[in-house]
Design a protein around this motif. Structure first.
Motif, PDB file in Angstrom:
ATOM      1  N   PHE A  46       0.830  -1.202   0.000  1.00 57.28           N
ATOM      2  CA  PHE A  46       0.000   0.000   0.000  1.00 57.28           C
ATOM      3  C   PHE A  46       0.867   1.255   0.000  1.00 57.28           C
ATOM      4  CE2 PHE A  46      -2.171   3.321   2.365  1.00 57.28           C
ATOM      5  CZ  PHE A  46      -3.438   3.318   1.844  1.00 57.28           C
ATOM      6  N   PHE A  47       1.858   1.311   0.888  1.00 59.72           N
ATOM      7  CA  PHE A  47       2.670   2.516   1.029  1.00 59.72           C
ATOM      8  C   PHE A  47       3.744   2.622  -0.051  1.00 59.72           C
ATOM      9  CE2 PHE A  47       1.161   2.403   5.548  1.00 59.72           C
ATOM     10  CZ  PHE A  47       0.478   3.610   5.492  1.00 59.72           C
ATOM     11  N   VAL A  48       4.218   1.505  -0.555  1.00 57.28           N
ATOM     12  CA  VAL A  48       5.142   1.569  -1.683  1.00 57.28           C
ATOM     13  C   VAL A  48       4.462   2.274  -2.856  1.00 57.28           C
ATOM     14  CG1 VAL A  48       6.227   0.166  -3.491  1.00 57.28           C
ATOM     15  CG2 VAL A  48       6.663  -0.354  -1.090  1.00 57.28           C
ATOM     16  N   TYR A  49       3.229   1.896  -3.129  1.00 59.34           N
ATOM     17  CA  TYR A  49       2.495   2.547  -4.215  1.00 59.34           C
ATOM     18  C   TYR A  49       2.226   4.010  -3.867  1.00 59.34           C
ATOM     19  CZ  TYR A  49      -0.768   3.305  -8.011  1.00 59.34           C
ATOM     20  OH  TYR A  49      -1.379   3.802  -9.146  1.00 59.34           O
ATOM     21  N   GLY A  50       1.831   4.281  -2.623  1.00 62.67           N
ATOM     22  CA  GLY A  50       1.506   5.650  -2.229  1.00 62.67           C
ATOM     23  C   GLY A  50       2.687   6.591  -2.350  1.00 62.67           C
ATOM     24  N   LEU A  55       6.580  10.534  -5.721  1.00 59.09           N
ATOM     25  CA  LEU A  55       7.968  10.726  -6.134  1.00 59.09           C
ATOM     26  C   LEU A  55       8.266  10.237  -7.548  1.00 59.09           C
ATOM     27  CD1 LEU A  55       9.830   9.651  -2.863  1.00 59.09           C
ATOM     28  CD2 LEU A  55       9.007  11.914  -3.522  1.00 59.09           C
ATOM     29  N   ILE A  56       7.504   9.262  -8.043  1.00 56.97           N
ATOM     30  CA  ILE A  56       7.855   8.589  -9.287  1.00 56.97           C
ATOM     31  C   ILE A  56       6.848   8.830 -10.402  1.00 56.97           C
ATOM     32  CG2 ILE A  56       8.396   6.379 -10.350  1.00 56.97           C
ATOM     33  CD1 ILE A  56      10.373   7.331  -8.194  1.00 56.97           C
ATOM     34  N   PHE A  57       5.607   8.496 -10.153  1.00 56.03           N
ATOM     35  CA  PHE A  57       4.623   8.441 -11.224  1.00 56.03           C
ATOM     36  C   PHE A  57       4.428   9.763 -11.965  1.00 56.03           C
ATOM     37  CE2 PHE A  57       2.440   4.741  -8.795  1.00 56.03           C
ATOM     38  CZ  PHE A  57       3.493   3.915  -9.132  1.00 56.03           C
ATOM     39  N   PRO A  58       4.425  10.922 -11.263  1.00 51.93           N
ATOM     40  CA  PRO A  58       4.254  12.170 -12.017  1.00 51.93           C
ATOM     41  C   PRO A  58       5.338  12.382 -13.080  1.00 51.93           C
ATOM     42  CG  PRO A  58       3.868  12.552  -9.691  1.00 51.93           C
ATOM     43  CD  PRO A  58       4.425  11.161  -9.810  1.00 51.93           C
ATOM     44  N   LYS A  59       6.563  11.933 -12.788  1.00 53.04           N
ATOM     45  CA  LYS A  59       7.670  12.131 -13.722  1.00 53.04           C
ATOM     46  C   LYS A  59       7.777  11.012 -14.754  1.00 53.04           C
ATOM     47  CE  LYS A  59      10.360  14.657 -10.266  1.00 53.04           C
ATOM     48  NZ  LYS A  59      11.586  14.682  -9.437  1.00 53.04           N
ATOM     49  N   LEU A  72      -1.701  14.954  -8.946  1.00 46.26           N
ATOM     50  CA  LEU A  72      -3.156  14.791  -8.811  1.00 46.26           C
ATOM     51  C   LEU A  72      -3.643  13.615  -9.654  1.00 46.26           C
ATOM     52  CD1 LEU A  72      -4.289  18.534  -8.922  1.00 46.26           C
ATOM     53  CD2 LEU A  72      -4.322  17.007  -6.934  1.00 46.26           C
ATOM     54  N   TYR A  73      -3.107  13.454 -10.863  1.00 43.83           N
ATOM     55  CA  TYR A  73      -3.463  12.298 -11.681  1.00 43.83           C
ATOM     56  C   TYR A  73      -3.046  11.001 -10.985  1.00 43.83           C
ATOM     57  CZ  TYR A  73      -4.287  15.433 -15.683  1.00 43.83           C
ATOM     58  OH  TYR A  73      -4.773  16.411 -16.525  1.00 43.83           O
ATOM     59  N   SER A  74      -1.869  11.016 -10.392  1.00 48.80           N
ATOM     60  CA  SER A  74      -1.384   9.830  -9.677  1.00 48.80           C
ATOM     61  C   SER A  74      -2.293   9.492  -8.508  1.00 48.80           C
ATOM     62  CB  SER A  74       0.042  10.066  -9.179  1.00 48.80           C
ATOM     63  OG  SER A  74       0.951  10.217 -10.240  1.00 48.80           O
ATOM     64  N   PHE A  75      -2.747  10.524  -7.795  1.00 48.48           N
ATOM     65  CA  PHE A  75      -3.647  10.291  -6.662  1.00 48.48           C
ATOM     66  C   PHE A  75      -5.011   9.786  -7.124  1.00 48.48           C
ATOM     67  CE2 PHE A  75      -1.377  13.386  -3.543  1.00 48.48           C
ATOM     68  CZ  PHE A  75      -0.467  12.382  -3.239  1.00 48.48           C
ATOM     69  N   LEU A 274      -3.335  11.848   5.758  1.00 46.44           N
ATOM     70  CA  LEU A 274      -2.887  13.220   5.956  1.00 46.44           C
ATOM     71  C   LEU A 274      -1.594  13.303   6.742  1.00 46.44           C
ATOM     72  CD1 LEU A 274      -6.240  15.108   6.578  1.00 46.44           C
ATOM     73  CD2 LEU A 274      -5.031  14.654   4.442  1.00 46.44           C
ATOM     74  N   VAL A 275      -1.117  12.171   7.273  1.00 48.90           N
ATOM     75  CA  VAL A 275       0.203  12.144   7.913  1.00 48.90           C
ATOM     76  C   VAL A 275       1.170  11.229   7.171  1.00 48.90           C
ATOM     77  CG1 VAL A 275      -0.673  12.716  10.210  1.00 48.90           C
ATOM     78  CG2 VAL A 275      -0.455  10.322   9.540  1.00 48.90           C
ATOM     79  N   THR A 276       0.680  10.495   6.162  1.00 48.00           N
ATOM     80  CA  THR A 276       1.555   9.577   5.436  1.00 48.00           C
ATOM     81  C   THR A 276       1.785  10.062   4.001  1.00 48.00           C
ATOM     82  OG1 THR A 276      -0.370   8.170   4.899  1.00 48.00           O
ATOM     83  CG2 THR A 276       0.935   7.577   6.837  1.00 48.00           C
ATOM     84  N   VAL A 277       0.830   9.900   3.132  1.00 47.28           N
ATOM     85  CA  VAL A 277       1.030  10.165   1.707  1.00 47.28           C
ATOM     86  C   VAL A 277       0.956  11.655   1.376  1.00 47.28           C
ATOM     87  CG1 VAL A 277       0.156   9.705  -0.610  1.00 47.28           C
ATOM     88  CG2 VAL A 277       0.163   7.887   1.099  1.00 47.28           C
TER      89      VAL A 277
END
Length: 444
Positions: A46-50, A55-59, A72-75, A274-277
């Motif tokens: 879960f957190f690896v993807y988050g 850090l990764i998907f937007p770029k 925002l697209y990644s989220f 709100l405290v993690t991702v």
């Protein structure tokens, strides 16, 4: 019970596993270890993807838009898993009923690990174009289906086997999987950020955590199957304590209880992201702070959260689980009000960012430690297993699935104070659901 007795909801292979384990009765402590291992593996995925969503998907997958729009697209893709979870629960409930829990868990965890590992092989947008985005979405949806199917009933088994007066203590143990999973994921990404150039990290470094996820899921699978095949687990199934029931029948009988139960943990689940991702996205987009260093601050926060989860078990056995959930929601409400009036949140002050993370994780641990099944006593024994799964799925969908997307959209447009407003709504929903549940229970 003889070795030849047919086991309800069990395949032939699962019965053989049961026969080989029939002389082994598991203690609550042993069940707890299996539950924590299983939950930690799920949360690691879960957190690896988050974290990668920030850090990764937007770029890598959305280089054709601004960094904010790409995040925002990644989220938006991040939320797909939460949409898929109840669908996964419905599908895997039928697999459970027809082929047994062992078969269901094996398929679900291989789907989870396989979907996560497959993301590591995806080419970037420059290589495959929009097709790679559709594949990412498909694998994310697969993760959600698998998470719905990974519901094994071990947490219920743990609670049912808890000694008198220790229900809160044993209820908090499965929740430890969340901070453990986050610590593993954040430490792994921080390591690669610190030891690789940005080009190497975006090229191949980010892929390793996704490979690791598959291995961890295999280990978790065997840990859970070992318990599912035990005499103790099968005995509880035969007592109809943990027997899967058709989803539509469960909703027809306990629809109101499932809905109310889904709103009870909203304060905790809203705070969860709100405290993690979300803070990672704000740090990455709007500050000059090192993301790798901030991940280690969150690592420390997760340790605080784990300690608070343990404390929640002690306190819940003294004042009651629902009372603690209500008190925790009240504290989160005050935290949200403070964030609105003087948004320490993750603004320009590194001290403020650190305080927000540490206090937020502490409140998260205190509340999250007892949200699991806090109102499942409303469910009839026959419907407890499937009803608890659906309640959890719906709570994650309403309370957490879209939290990073909503929080980043609001804060980037109107300021960080609006994140506090969003958190405030979750706290109010929890208190309202607890109040409604108390009134209806008293009326009954």
């Amino acid at each position: 019970m003889s070795a030849n007795t047919a086991v309800p909801s069990s395949s032939e292979a699962e019965r053989h596993a049961h026969e080989t384990s029939s002389d082994h009765t598991v203690a609550p402590g042993e069940i707890a270890i299996g539950v924590v291992i299983g939950r930690a593996a799920e949360y690691f995925d879960f957190f690896v993807y988050g974290i990668a969503s920030v850090l990764i998907f937007p770029k890598v997958f959305f280089p054709f838009v601004t960094p904010l729009a790409g995040t925002l697209y990644s989220f938006a893709l991040f939320a797909l898993a939460f949409v898929a979870r109840p669908i996964g629960s419905a599908i895997f409930t039928e697999i459970d009923r027809r082929h047994g829990r062992g078969v269901k868990l094996t398929i679900a965890l291989f789907l989870l690990g396989g979907s996560t590992a497959a993301i590591a092989f995806l080419p970037n947008y420059a290589t495959l174009g929009a097709t790679t985005i559709w594949l990412l979405a498909a694998f994310r949806f697969g993760q959600g289906l698998a998470l719905g199917g990974a519901w094994d009933g071990l947490a219920s088994l743990l609670a049912l086997n808890a000694p008198e007066g220790k229900r809160g203590w044993y209820a908090m143990m499965p929740q430890l999987g969340a901070p453990i999973g986050f610590m593993l994921a954040s430490a792994l990404f921080a390591f690669f950020l610190a030891n690789l150039s940005e080009a190497d990290f975006l090229d191949f470094g980010w892929r390793y955590p996704f490979f690791v996820a598959f291995t961890i899921n295999v280990v978790a699978l065997f840990a859970r199957l070992r318990l599912v095949a035990t005499e103790e687990f099968v005995r509880l199934i035969e007592m109809r304590e943990l027997e899967p029931t058709p989803v539509f029948e469960t909703v027809r009988v306990h629809g109101r209880d499932i809905l109310v139960g889904a709103f009870v943990p909203l304060a905790s689940f809203a705070l969860f992201h709100l405290v993690t991702v979300f803070p990672i996205s704000w740090i990455n987009l709007f500050t000059q702070r090192s993301v790798g260093e901030f991940l280690m601050v969150q690592f420390a926060g997760a340790m605080v959260g784990a300690g608070a989860i343990v404390i929640s078990g002690i306190v819940a056995d003294q004042i009651g689980r629902r009372t603690l959930v209500a008190v925790s929601a009240g504290l989160i409400l005050l935290f949200a009000l403070g964030s609105i009036v003087a948004p320490l949140l993750v603004g320009d002050s590194e001290v403020g960012q650190t305080i927000y993370v540490l206090v937020g994780f502490g409140l998260l641990g205190l509340s999250y430690g007892q949200t699991s099944g806090s109102v499942t006593s409303n469910l009839g024994t026959r419907y407890r297993y499937t009803g608890a799964a659906l309640t959890s799925d719906l709570a994650w969908l309403i309370g957490a699935g879209f939290a990073p997307l909503v929080a980043l959209s609001l804060s980037s447009e109107f300021g960080l104070a609006w994140v506090g407003v969003y958190l405030l709504s979750g706290a109010v929903a929890t208190l309202a659901a607890l109040g409604y549940n108390r009134r209806t229970s008293a009326a009954a």
